[in-house]
Design an enzyme around this catalytic site. Structure first.
Site, PDB file in Angstrom:
ATOM      1  N   SER A  77       0.837  -1.198   0.000  1.00  0.00           N
ATOM      2  CA  SER A  77       0.000   0.000   0.000  1.00  0.00           C
ATOM      3  C   SER A  77       0.872   1.247   0.000  1.00  0.00           C
ATOM      4  O   SER A  77       2.093   1.185   0.198  1.00  0.00           O
ATOM      5  CB  SER A  77      -0.922   0.031   1.236  1.00  0.00           C
ATOM      6  N   LEU A 116       3.094   4.471  -0.481  1.00  0.00           N
ATOM      7  CA  LEU A 116       4.274   4.772  -1.282  1.00  0.00           C
ATOM      8  C   LEU A 116       4.952   3.511  -1.790  1.00  0.00           C
ATOM      9  O   LEU A 116       5.448   3.483  -2.919  1.00  0.00           O
ATOM     10  CB  LEU A 116       5.260   5.603  -0.442  1.00  0.00           C
ATOM     11  N   SER A 121      12.022  10.209   6.646  1.00  0.00           N
ATOM     12  CA  SER A 121      10.975  11.226   6.714  1.00  0.00           C
ATOM     13  C   SER A 121      11.625  12.559   7.030  1.00  0.00           C
ATOM     14  O   SER A 121      12.756  12.624   7.523  1.00  0.00           O
ATOM     15  CB  SER A 121       9.949  10.866   7.793  1.00  0.00           C
ATOM     16  N   TYR A 141       7.727   8.221  16.485  1.00  0.00           N
ATOM     17  CA  TYR A 141       7.982   8.194  15.038  1.00  0.00           C
ATOM     18  C   TYR A 141       9.228   9.004  14.694  1.00  0.00           C
ATOM     19  O   TYR A 141      10.100   8.545  13.950  1.00  0.00           O
ATOM     20  CB  TYR A 141       6.762   8.739  14.297  1.00  0.00           C
ATOM     21  N   LYS A 161      12.878   7.711  13.050  1.00  0.00           N
ATOM     22  CA  LYS A 161      13.418   8.245  11.800  1.00  0.00           C
ATOM     23  C   LYS A 161      14.763   8.945  12.017  1.00  0.00           C
ATOM     24  O   LYS A 161      15.620   8.925  11.130  1.00  0.00           O
ATOM     25  CB  LYS A 161      12.408   9.211  11.170  1.00  0.00           C
ATOM     26  N   THR A 163      -1.389   9.401   1.892  1.00  0.00           N
ATOM     27  CA  THR A 163      -1.585   7.955   2.032  1.00  0.00           C
ATOM     28  C   THR A 163      -2.374   7.696   3.321  1.00  0.00           C
ATOM     29  O   THR A 163      -2.795   8.635   4.002  1.00  0.00           O
ATOM     30  CB  THR A 163      -0.236   7.216   2.099  1.00  0.00           C
TER      31      THR A 163
END
Length: 380
Positions: A117, A119, A249, A262, A266, A297
């Site tokens: 799904s 990207l 990201s 998150y 990253k 997304t």
């Protein structure tokens, strides 16, 4: 009376008839009469003044002539040809890069994680259209099979395509990654490009988030890609050929409130693959870190919250993000050009990266203000 005396008298009489200069009663020096009008064409000195003016203009033109000739020479024989030459060289360089990128990706074995799904799915489509040999990875075998059917049914590509393989495994299960890497190598015998795309997002306050949630985000976004990369690296080093791609990201470079787990994962990803790039240089293995901004997304919908539950909300920033198709093409171009560090974000997020370095105090104030606004909007 002598002849000389007579001539002197005549001269004095003639001089007496001429009007002499007016005498100032205060100053003994004679006062010259002042002109009451400007010289004109009818005046006696006008031709002389015109001649002087013409000579002055000729002299000025003679002085400016070398400058004018120099400017004409530069414009006609140097600047314009040089400008067009530079544009031509730049265009040729871009064309050569495009051709090399196409040749680099054609028939290359490309492994993409998180391909079911978002990207990852769009990256599978653009790499497949470029003629790559795909190995698609994910947790949902049914979704992977559906993607393979979709790819093989498409006929929009002008290059030879290859039927993709699929390998199903969970990145959070580090024990299964070694076996998955062996299965990946069995597909074509080697791997040219590994695209570490799979990831999970997070929403929540630090004080309310349980440690298990932090661990889960780190397992998916950091430890899983690191384990898979380490499992495939020996085969690349043996061949002295390979390319590792990490989809990070913009939050791997700056931290945003209520994204702590998150952003931390990253940041760790950015640091690890930066170190890997330096260490793999001796083996001629490329490493590319790509940092996109918001992408439209389901990343925010599938994000986990402070207690581990599903967030289930499409954030406004995510809904207004870039199209995953557009970002996938940018990823393809970056890999084809073997770029080392790429930021795929709008102007404001890109400026925030430099603001964090050049004016950290201002950056921290802006982030604190953002946290207050988000907290206020959630409480209202």
């Amino acid at each position: 009376m002598s002849r000389r005396t007579v001539e002197d008298k005549k001269r004095s009489k003639e001089q007496g008839k001429r009007p002499g200069p007016r005498m100032d009663p205060i100053h003994p020096a004679p006062c010259l009469p002042q002109a009451k009008w400007s010289p004109g064409p009818g005046d006696q000195g006008w031709p002389m003044m015109c001649q002087v003016l013409k000579e002055s203009q000729k002299c000025t033109r003679r002085r400016n002539l070398p400058k004018a000739r120099a400017m004409d020479f530069i414009t006609s024989t140097a600047i314009l040809p040089l400008l067009f030459g530079c544009l031509g060289v730049f265009g040729l360089f871009q064309l050569l890069q495009w051709v090399r990128g196409k040749a680099y990706l054609r028939n290359a074995v490309v492994v993409i994680t998180g391909a079911t799904s978002g990207l990852g799915k769009e990256c599978a489509k653009v790499f497949y259209a470029a003629g790559a040999k795909l190995v698609l990875c994910g947790r949902n075998g049914g979704a992977l099979e559906e993607l393979i059917r979709e790819l093989t049914a498409s006929h929009a590509t002008k290059v030879q395509t290859h039927k993709p393989y699929l390998v199903t495994f969970d990145l959070t299960d580090t024990g299964a990654i070694v076996a998955a890497a062996a299965e990946i190598l069995q597909c074509f015998g080697y791997v040219d490009i590994l695209v570490n795309n799979a990831g999970i997002s997070y929403r929540g306050t630090i004080m309310d988030t349980i440690v298990d949630v932090d661990k889960r985000v780190m397992e998916t976004n950091y430890f899983g890609p690191v384990a898979l990369t380490k499992a495939l690296l020996p085969s690349m080093i043996k061949r002295r050929q390979g390319h590792i791609v990490a989809i990070s990201s913009i939050q791997g470079k700056i931290s945003i409130p209520f994204r702590s787990a998150y952003a931390a994962s990253k940041h760790a990803t950015q640091a690890f693959f930066d170190c890997l790039r330096a260490e793999m240089e001796q083996y001629e293995i490329e490493v590319t870190v790509i940092s996109p901004g918001y992408i439209h997304t389901n990343l925010s919908v599938n994000a986990i919250t402070a207690d581990g539950s599903r967030y289930g909300v499409m954030d406004t920033t995510t809904a207004q993000g870039r199209s995953p198709v557009e970002v996938a093409h940018d990823v393809l171009a970056a890999v084809g050009k073997k770029k080392k560090d790429v930021i795929l974000a709008d102007l404001l997020p890109s400026l925030a990266i430099y603001l964090r370095t050049l004016a950290p105090g201002l950056f921290f104030s802006l982030m604190a203000s953002r946290a207050r606004k988000e907290r206020k909007s959630k409480n209202s």
